[in-house]
Design an enzyme around this catalytic site. Structure first.
Site, mmCIF file in Angstrom:
data_model
loop_
_atom_site.group_PDB
_atom_site.id
_atom_site.type_symbol
_atom_site.label_atom_id
_atom_site.label_comp_id
_atom_site.label_asym_id
_atom_site.label_seq_id
_atom_site.Cartn_x
_atom_site.Cartn_y
_atom_site.Cartn_z
ATOM 1 N N HIS A 71 75.603 56.279 36.093
ATOM 2 C CA HIS A 71 76.889 56.608 36.709
ATOM 3 C C HIS A 71 77.261 58.017 36.281
ATOM 4 O O HIS A 71 77.602 58.246 35.122
ATOM 5 C CB HIS A 71 77.953 55.594 36.277
ATOM 6 C CG HIS A 71 79.244 55.739 37.002
ATOM 7 N ND1 HIS A 71 80.393 56.111 36.370
ATOM 8 C CD2 HIS A 71 79.558 55.577 38.307
ATOM 9 C CE1 HIS A 71 81.385 56.159 37.249
ATOM 10 N NE2 HIS A 71 80.897 55.838 38.429
ATOM 11 N N VAL A 77 79.996 57.697 32.003
ATOM 12 C CA VAL A 77 81.235 56.933 31.914
ATOM 13 C C VAL A 77 81.012 55.575 32.579
ATOM 14 O O VAL A 77 80.161 55.440 33.458
ATOM 15 C CB VAL A 77 82.445 57.640 32.575
ATOM 16 C CG1 VAL A 77 82.774 58.931 31.869
ATOM 17 C CG2 VAL A 77 82.223 57.856 34.041
ATOM 18 N N GLY A 80 84.993 52.634 36.848
ATOM 19 C CA GLY A 80 86.286 51.949 36.782
ATOM 20 C C GLY A 80 86.278 50.614 37.497
ATOM 21 O O GLY A 80 86.978 49.680 37.094
ATOM 22 N N CYS A 81 85.453 50.488 38.544
ATOM 23 C CA CYS A 81 85.406 49.238 39.288
ATOM 24 C C CYS A 81 84.874 48.084 38.436
ATOM 25 O O CYS A 81 85.200 46.928 38.688
ATOM 26 C CB CYS A 81 84.601 49.391 40.567
ATOM 27 S SG CYS A 81 82.887 49.848 40.300
ATOM 28 N N ASP A 85 86.612 44.563 38.012
ATOM 29 C CA ASP A 85 85.877 43.321 38.213
ATOM 30 C C ASP A 85 86.071 42.372 37.034
ATOM 31 O O ASP A 85 86.193 41.162 37.228
ATOM 32 C CB ASP A 85 84.395 43.602 38.441
ATOM 33 C CG ASP A 85 83.692 42.416 39.064
ATOM 34 O OD1 ASP A 85 84.021 42.070 40.214
ATOM 35 O OD2 ASP A 85 82.836 41.809 38.396
#
Length: 169
Positions: A71, A77, A80-81, A85
């Site tokens: 990523h 990092v 964010g998803c 989740d």
């Protein structure tokens, strides 16, 4: 009836991922690497911000996590998803823990705010979900608010998290 413990180990969570905890056709957690927490530290039916229930969980971060090298190449990092989740996973687990029937599915969320990052230097993620409403009709639906902390600092928040339980029969 599901044994309602107040906390769950990693082995317990793997049992849930295999479909053993809540029975065939009912809520399951995803298996690793998509399982986004190591343990559930607290779960209760009457607590939380809205007195409708709460669930808290943690994930120990290590620099070799699968998502860091892929990523943003050169800028590792956690997406964010994946944190979002985790909040849906916890909401679905809560519904199964209540003994409600059906397979869990994330439906939607309202506003999501990110104000921090998870990097290979992060040590611990903490998640919190406070149930706002549980609908127990033809559609079983959990509506909640959630947050994620990295090393004790809130780095994301989501409101109007919605998870439904769906029967396949």
């Amino acid at each position: 009836m599901v044994e309602q413990k107040s906390s769950y180990t990693y082995e317990d969570l793997l049992s849930c991922a295999r479909g053993e905890m809540f029975g065939a056709g009912n809520a399951q957690l995803p298996a690793p690497p998509m399982l986004m927490f190591d343990r559930i530290t607290d779960i209760m039916e009457a607590g939380g911000k809205y007195c409708k229930g709460l669930i808290r969980a943690e994930l120990v971060i290590t620099p070799d996590f699968w998502f860091f090298p892929c990523h943003f190449l050169g800028d590792p990092v956690m997406p964010g998803c994946l944190g979002l989740d985790a909040l849906w996973q916890l909401t679905g687990f809560f519904l199964g823990w209540l003994g409600l029937p059906g397979r869990g599915r994330a439906i939607s969320t309202g506003e999501v705010k990110f104000n921090g990052m998870v990097t290979p230097k992060t040590k611990l993620l903490q998640y919190g979900v406070d149930l706002r409403r549980i609908m127990r009709g033809r559609l079983i639906l959990g509506i909640a608010e959630g947050w994620m902390k990295a090393d004790n600092e809130i780095i994301s928040q989501a409101n109007d998290l919605r998870v439904g339980l769906f029967r396949t029969d």
